[in-house]
Design an enzyme around this catalytic site. Structure first.
Site, PDB file in Angstrom:
ATOM      1  N   THR A 167    -111.912   0.123   4.288  1.00  0.00           N
ATOM      2  CA  THR A 167    -111.111  -1.190   4.040  1.00  0.00           C
ATOM      3  C   THR A 167    -111.809  -1.590   2.687  1.00  0.00           C
ATOM      4  O   THR A 167    -113.198  -1.385   2.749  1.00  0.00           O
ATOM      5  CB  THR A 167    -110.973  -1.858   5.120  1.00  0.00           C
ATOM      6  N   VAL A 196     -99.711  -3.138  12.820  1.00  0.00           N
ATOM      7  CA  VAL A 196    -100.468  -4.046  11.814  1.00  0.00           C
ATOM      8  C   VAL A 196    -101.794  -4.408  11.957  1.00  0.00           C
ATOM      9  O   VAL A 196    -101.855  -4.880  13.365  1.00  0.00           O
ATOM     10  CB  VAL A 196     -99.240  -5.258  11.585  1.00  0.00           C
ATOM     11  N   GLY A 197    -102.710  -4.507  11.337  1.00  0.00           N
ATOM     12  CA  GLY A 197    -103.986  -4.814  11.732  1.00  0.00           C
ATOM     13  C   GLY A 197    -104.340  -6.247  11.492  1.00  0.00           C
ATOM     14  O   GLY A 197    -103.427  -7.154  11.153  1.00  0.00           O
ATOM     15  N   ASP A 198    -105.788  -6.563  11.086  1.00  0.00           N
ATOM     16  CA  ASP A 198    -106.080  -7.838  10.903  1.00  0.00           C
ATOM     17  C   ASP A 198    -105.751  -8.236   9.283  1.00  0.00           C
ATOM     18  O   ASP A 198    -105.553  -9.367   8.841  1.00  0.00           O
ATOM     19  CB  ASP A 198    -107.483  -8.043  11.190  1.00  0.00           C
ATOM     20  N   GLY A 219    -113.534  -3.711   9.514  1.00  0.00           N
ATOM     21  CA  GLY A 219    -113.900  -3.571  11.133  1.00  0.00           C
ATOM     22  C   GLY A 219    -112.823  -3.231  11.566  1.00  0.00           C
ATOM     23  O   GLY A 219    -111.526  -3.085  11.306  1.00  0.00           O
ATOM     24  N   HIS A 220    -113.191  -3.099  13.183  1.00  0.00           N
ATOM     25  CA  HIS A 220    -111.900  -2.751  13.799  1.00  0.00           C
ATOM     26  C   HIS A 220    -111.023  -3.888  14.258  1.00  0.00           C
ATOM     27  O   HIS A 220    -111.133  -4.936  14.516  1.00  0.00           O
ATOM     28  CB  HIS A 220    -112.492  -2.433  15.367  1.00  0.00           C
TER      29      HIS A 220
END
Ligand code: ASP
Length: 306
Positions: A167, A196-198, A219-220
């Protein structure tokens, strides 16, 4: 005010054969973005420039080079935030655009909303005259190879992702002392469709406030969201910690509390900057006072003139 920009190219493990291109890309983006600041561009202009350059670089998991979802498609998330006004814009699960960060900026500047998703985000892009690009043009052989590998029985996409992320993000302070952040990603490998991620979630995938600081994390995503990582870093800065101390406290908390690894780039209103990570590596670069700093492993801070 001395302008500064700090960029990252994702936390994780960067295979040896990709380390050099990964480092070269963040250095180039920091230089390009610093040139914007030096010519009087705003912090928002600078972070969008850096992240656009990294989205166009196939070495990273953003724009061209994004990881694929379980169906082999590209769905991207991006966020931009302006620390002067606390305005922000984001897109999530968007397809068919080359530069989701520029679209996120348009959401910030041209709508009354903070986030547009999927088909609605693409329709907005069309209405804004943003050219649509074929999905194939965003997919690299490397991304397709990793997708196939993670479809095999016994594969562990989350573990694989923890190994290699990519990212991209940036934070900046401009000559007027304004702060901004931007983050962009293809998400996590073999994610469910619609995940949808952070990254597009304010406070998680970034935050910028002229009065405190600006953060762009990697990160995760699920771990980052559980601890609202970007806002957590700024919380510690509000309590008087330096950007470095605040980053380490927040990253340690994420590791201990939810077993999440990651990294952040951070600036404060005085232009103090840091790049910290709990993962094995994170490609980062910072430009300030005609010096370029960069590193990949813990403890590295190489410098060269801009
Ligand atoms: N945070 C991103 C996501 O979970 C992944 C990354 O940082 O590489 O979508």
């Amino acid at each position: 005010m001395l302008p500064v920009v700090v960029v990252h190219g994702g936390a994780g493990f960067i295979p040896r054969d990709r380390a050099e291109i990964s480092c070269a890309g963040v250095r180039e983006a920091a230089r390009g973005s610093y040139a914007v600041l030096k010519s009087g561009g705003s912090a928002v202009d600078a972070v969008v420039e850096a992240v656009t350059m990294l989205e166009n670089n196939p070495a990273y998991n953003a724009g061209k080079g994004s990881v694929l979802n379980v169906k082999g498609g590209v769905e991207m998330d991006a966020l931009v935030m302006d620390g002067r006004t606390l305005d922000s814009g984001a897109v999530s699960a968007v397809r068919g655009v080359a530069n989701p960060t520029q679209l996120a900026r348009m959401v910030m500047e041209k709508t009354s909303h903070l986030c547009l998703t999927a088909e609605g985000a693409l329709n907005f892009a069309r209405a804004m005259g943003v050219p649509e690009v074929p999905e194939e043009s965003l997919i690299t052989d490397y991304a397709r190879m990793r997708w196939k590998k993670n479809l095999e029985p016994g594969a562990n996409p989350v573990e694989s992702q923890m190994g290699k992320m990519g990212t991209v993000g940036a934070v900046a302070v401009d000559v007027e002392g304004n702060l901004a952040c931007a983050t962009s990603t293809g998400g996590i490998i073999n994610k469910m469709e619609g995940r949808v991620g952070d990254t597009p979630c304010i406070g998680c995938g970034g935050y910028a406030d002229n009065q405190i600081g600006a953060v762009s994390p990697t990160g995760h995503g699920e771990a980052i969201m559980k601890v609202t990582l970007s806002r957590l870093v700024l919380f510690h800065m509000e309590q008087g910690k330096s950007p470095k101390e605040a980053s380490d406290l927040a990253l340690d908390y994420m590791k201990e509390r939810v077993k999440g690894l990651g990294g952040v780039v951070v600036v404060d209103p005085k232009g103090t900057w840091t790049a910290r990570f709990s993962s094995l590596q994170m490609a980062w670069a910072a430009a300030q006072q005609e010096q370029l700093h960069y590193g990949l492993y813990h403890g590295e801070d190489f410098t060269e003139p801009i």
